[in-house]
Design a protein around this motif. Structure first.
Motif, PDB file in Angstrom:
ATOM      1  N   ASP A   1      -3.755  74.326 -66.218  1.00 58.70           N
ATOM      2  CA  ASP A   1      -4.194  74.372 -64.826  1.00 58.70           C
ATOM      3  C   ASP A   1      -3.501  73.220 -64.104  1.00 58.70           C
ATOM      4  O   ASP A   1      -3.868  72.052 -64.265  1.00 58.70           O
ATOM      5  CB  ASP A   1      -5.729  74.208 -64.794  1.00 58.70           C
ATOM      6  N   LEU A   2      -2.491  73.566 -63.325  1.00 52.20           N
ATOM      7  CA  LEU A   2      -1.646  72.519 -62.742  1.00 52.20           C
ATOM      8  C   LEU A   2      -2.319  71.738 -61.608  1.00 52.20           C
ATOM      9  O   LEU A   2      -1.730  70.788 -61.083  1.00 52.20           O
ATOM     10  CB  LEU A   2      -0.314  73.104 -62.259  1.00 52.20           C
ATOM     11  N   SER A   3      -3.558  72.139 -61.257  1.00 49.99           N
ATOM     12  CA  SER A   3      -4.240  71.359 -60.215  1.00 49.99           C
ATOM     13  C   SER A   3      -4.902  70.118 -60.836  1.00 49.99           C
ATOM     14  O   SER A   3      -5.356  69.227 -60.133  1.00 49.99           O
ATOM     15  CB  SER A   3      -5.286  72.227 -59.506  1.00 49.99           C
TER      16      SER A   3
ATOM     17  N   ARG B   1       6.464  69.904 -60.192  1.00 52.27           N
ATOM     18  CA  ARG B   1       7.266  71.089 -59.890  1.00 52.27           C
ATOM     19  C   ARG B   1       6.663  72.296 -60.575  1.00 52.27           C
ATOM     20  O   ARG B   1       6.905  72.534 -61.760  1.00 52.27           O
ATOM     21  CB  ARG B   1       8.703  70.890 -60.404  1.00 52.27           C
ATOM     22  N   PRO B   2       5.854  73.063 -59.849  1.00 54.64           N
ATOM     23  CA  PRO B   2       5.124  74.183 -60.457  1.00 54.64           C
ATOM     24  C   PRO B   2       6.036  75.175 -61.178  1.00 54.64           C
ATOM     25  O   PRO B   2       5.629  75.788 -62.162  1.00 54.64           O
ATOM     26  CB  PRO B   2       4.442  74.848 -59.268  1.00 54.64           C
TER      27      PRO B   2
ATOM     28  N   LYS C   1       6.371  75.300 -65.096  1.00 54.29           N
ATOM     29  CA  LYS C   1       5.457  75.989 -66.012  1.00 54.29           C
ATOM     30  C   LYS C   1       6.045  77.343 -66.418  1.00 54.29           C
ATOM     31  O   LYS C   1       6.111  77.672 -67.603  1.00 54.29           O
ATOM     32  CB  LYS C   1       4.089  76.181 -65.346  1.00 54.29           C
TER      33      LYS C   1
ATOM     34  N   ASP D   1       3.988  69.540 -66.061  1.00 50.55           N
ATOM     35  CA  ASP D   1       4.742  69.067 -64.901  1.00 50.55           C
ATOM     36  C   ASP D   1       4.004  69.551 -63.653  1.00 50.55           C
ATOM     37  O   ASP D   1       4.209  70.672 -63.187  1.00 50.55           O
ATOM     38  CB  ASP D   1       6.174  69.625 -64.950  1.00 50.55           C
ATOM     39  N   THR D   2       3.121  68.698 -63.149  1.00 50.54           N
ATOM     40  CA  THR D   2       2.307  69.080 -61.985  1.00 50.54           C
ATOM     41  C   THR D   2       3.090  68.861 -60.692  1.00 50.54           C
ATOM     42  O   THR D   2       2.627  69.167 -59.614  1.00 50.54           O
ATOM     43  CB  THR D   2       1.007  68.250 -61.928  1.00 50.54           C
TER      44      THR D   2
END
Ligand SMILES: Nc1nc2c(ncn2[C@@H]2O[C@H](COP(=O)(O)OP(=O)(O)O)[C@@H](O)[C@H]2O)c(=O)[nH]1
Ligand SMILES: [Mg+2]
Length: 482
Positions: free
Chosen positions: A163-165, A141-142, A145, A138-139
């Protein structure tokens, strides 16, 4: 859930109860009420129409079976049709294929995707003996994670350090590589949602799915049962846009009316696979249309009850309790274990509903929460008792009583009250044990002494161990301990 519907169905069936035959005229009122009940439960109108027509056709076409009254026959037809519109048998996702099975969890915001991802991981790990990797993707809503990582820790399942980026597609592919290294069987990817269906979200999910297409991914759509027809429409949109392989109904523990459960399969053509029933990780059930149909019709769901008992009840506890029981011994520790067993199965109401015929009775009794509150209070009192006191409550005299009251935050009277009730239970259990040995249930006419035993009418009841005790004005159990 479904309480309202069950009640209205029960009322609708009254019109045909006692009739000797189902006819066009006498079924009309029943069908009209069934239709209204379904519409009020927010069931899709097309599904309602089809359902009522099918029930009518079958009821009129049905031959009268000897010994079965038309009312019963009608309920059976209702049951079969309810199960049919919900999808017949349970279809769990198939994991018995070689290689890693990727499972994409999709749906709008707040529907319960992250919670379900954790529940599914636990289910696959404990019941299916699969090695699972959870993947936060879920990129949008950080915080999602961290939420998934916390759940993963709680159930002791590995969680990928995404890596959410990166684009969710990249995250998914990297996670699969990692899963291969770790020899995982299943990868559960928790994706982002949006408040409403939007092009961007669908595009993103489609890309993730396409990237995994070669592995034949499962796409599970989580839909909040509380949102009724909205859940049905959103699921349809998701299915048309990305192709969904299964639906998960979440928040089925809520007071949702049932419309989603009864329409979603029929409208989308996608099977419902799991039902999420609460916020705890073990609150996940397989979706069994026939069992749900039985619950709706107050026919109980004994199969699920037995399964729950098998899953939740510790065998050695049960065995040691049984041994005590056979010896005619019943301690506070046994009582606590019994309460814990009950609790592990769910709320009192939810357990009772699984017993055939209890649904209607529960509606008459109304609220069971005072009884549940009483159980909680007893547990707190017991937790303030020492082991010695739990093994033999008779050692509890004035000073111990004060200490237990203080420790549990209850009045001394409340503790006395508990001990009095416990004494009654002890005697009842003792009575049951001696009955099993052929002694008869104390004080219960008709269930009493077996052959070869005579009891004078009005004689003092038989107590555990065959001892006769003096009858007291407080009924067969005598005075409370205090
Ligand atoms: N009562 C109940 N609450 C649930 C259930 N599943 C999720 N929730 C709650 O709903 C909220 C949103 O859940 P979450 O998994 O974060 O949704 P997501 O945004 O789709 O990932 C959280 O407060 C959960 O605790 C359920 O089956 N029953
Ligand atoms: Mg989430």
């Amino acid at each position: 859930m479904f309480d309202n519907l069950s009640e209205k169905f029960a009322n609708a069936f009254k019109y045909i109860q006692g009739k000797s035959k189902i006819s066009e005229e006498n079924i009309e009122e029943t069908l009209r009420d069934v239709r209204t009940a379904l519409l009020e439960a927010d069931v899709n109108f097309k599904v309602v129409k089809e359902f009522v027509n099918a029930v009518k056709e079958k009821s009129l076409g049905e031959k009268v079976i000897k010994g079965v009254n038309p009312g019963e026959q009608f309920v059976k037809i209702m049951h079969d049709e309810l199960a049919r519109i919900m999808g017949d048998a349970n279809e769990e996702i198939n994991l018995d294929r070689p290689g890693i099975v990727p499972i994409l969890v999709v749906g709008l915001n707040g529907q319960g995707k992250t919670t379900f991802s954790g529940k599914l991981a636990l289910h696959l790990k404990s019941k299916k003996k699969k090695d699972v990797l959870l993947v936060p993707a879920d990129t949008f809503r950080p915080a999602a994670k961290a939420q998934l990582q916390t759940l993963a820790k709680q159930i002791d399942v590995d969680c990928f350090d995404s890596d959410l980026s990166l684009h969710p597609k990249e995250i998914a592919l990297k996670a699969i590589e990692e899963a291969k290294k770790l020899h995982k069987n299943v990868v559960i990817i928790d994706t982002a949602g949006r408040l409403h269906v939007d092009e961007e979200l669908m595009g993103q999910l489609k890309e993730v799915k396409n990237a995994l297409e070669y592995m034949n991914p499962e796409v599970l759509m989580v839909a909040d049962a509380m949102t009724g027809q909205e859940a049905v429409n959103v699921s349809k949109t998701f299915h048309e846009a990305i192709g969904v392989t299964g639906i998960v109904l979440s928040k089925m523990d809520s007071d949702a009316k049932g419309g989603a459960a009864l329409s979603i399969r029929h409208v989308t053509g996608v099977p419902i696979r799991y039902v999420s029933m609460g916020e705890k990780m073990k609150d996940l059930e397989l979706f069994h249309p026939d069992r749900l149909a039985k619950r709706i019709l107050d026919m109980g769901d004994v199969l699920s009850l037995v399964e729950k008992a098998q899953e939740n009840i510790n065998e050695s506890d049960a065995e040691s309790m049984m041994k005590n029981f056979q010896k005619g011994k019943f301690t506070v520790t046994d009582f606590l274990k019994q309460m814990e067993m009950m609790n592990s199965l769910g709320s009192m109401t939810s357990i009772l509903k699984m017993i055939p015929g209890m649904g209607g009775m529960l509606r008459q009794i109304g609220d069971l929460s005072p009884a549940e509150a009483e159980m909680k209070r007893m547990k707190v009192i017991i937790s303030s008792m020492t082991q010695e006191e739990r093994d033999n409550y008779k050692v509890i005299k004035e000073s111990r009583l004060k200490r237990i009251a203080r420790g549990s935050g209850n009045s001394e009277d409340a503790v006395k009250d508990f001990l009095g009730k416990f004494k009654q239970m002890e005697q009842m259990m003792g009575g049951l044990a001696s009955m099993m040995k052929g002694g008869g249930i104390p004080g219960m006419p008709g269930m009493g002494p077996q052959k070869g035993f005579r009891q004078e009418p009005g004689a003092a009841p038989q107590f555990p161990g065959g001892k006769q005790k003096k009858k007291s004005s407080k009924g067969p159990w005598g005075k409370g301990y205090f």
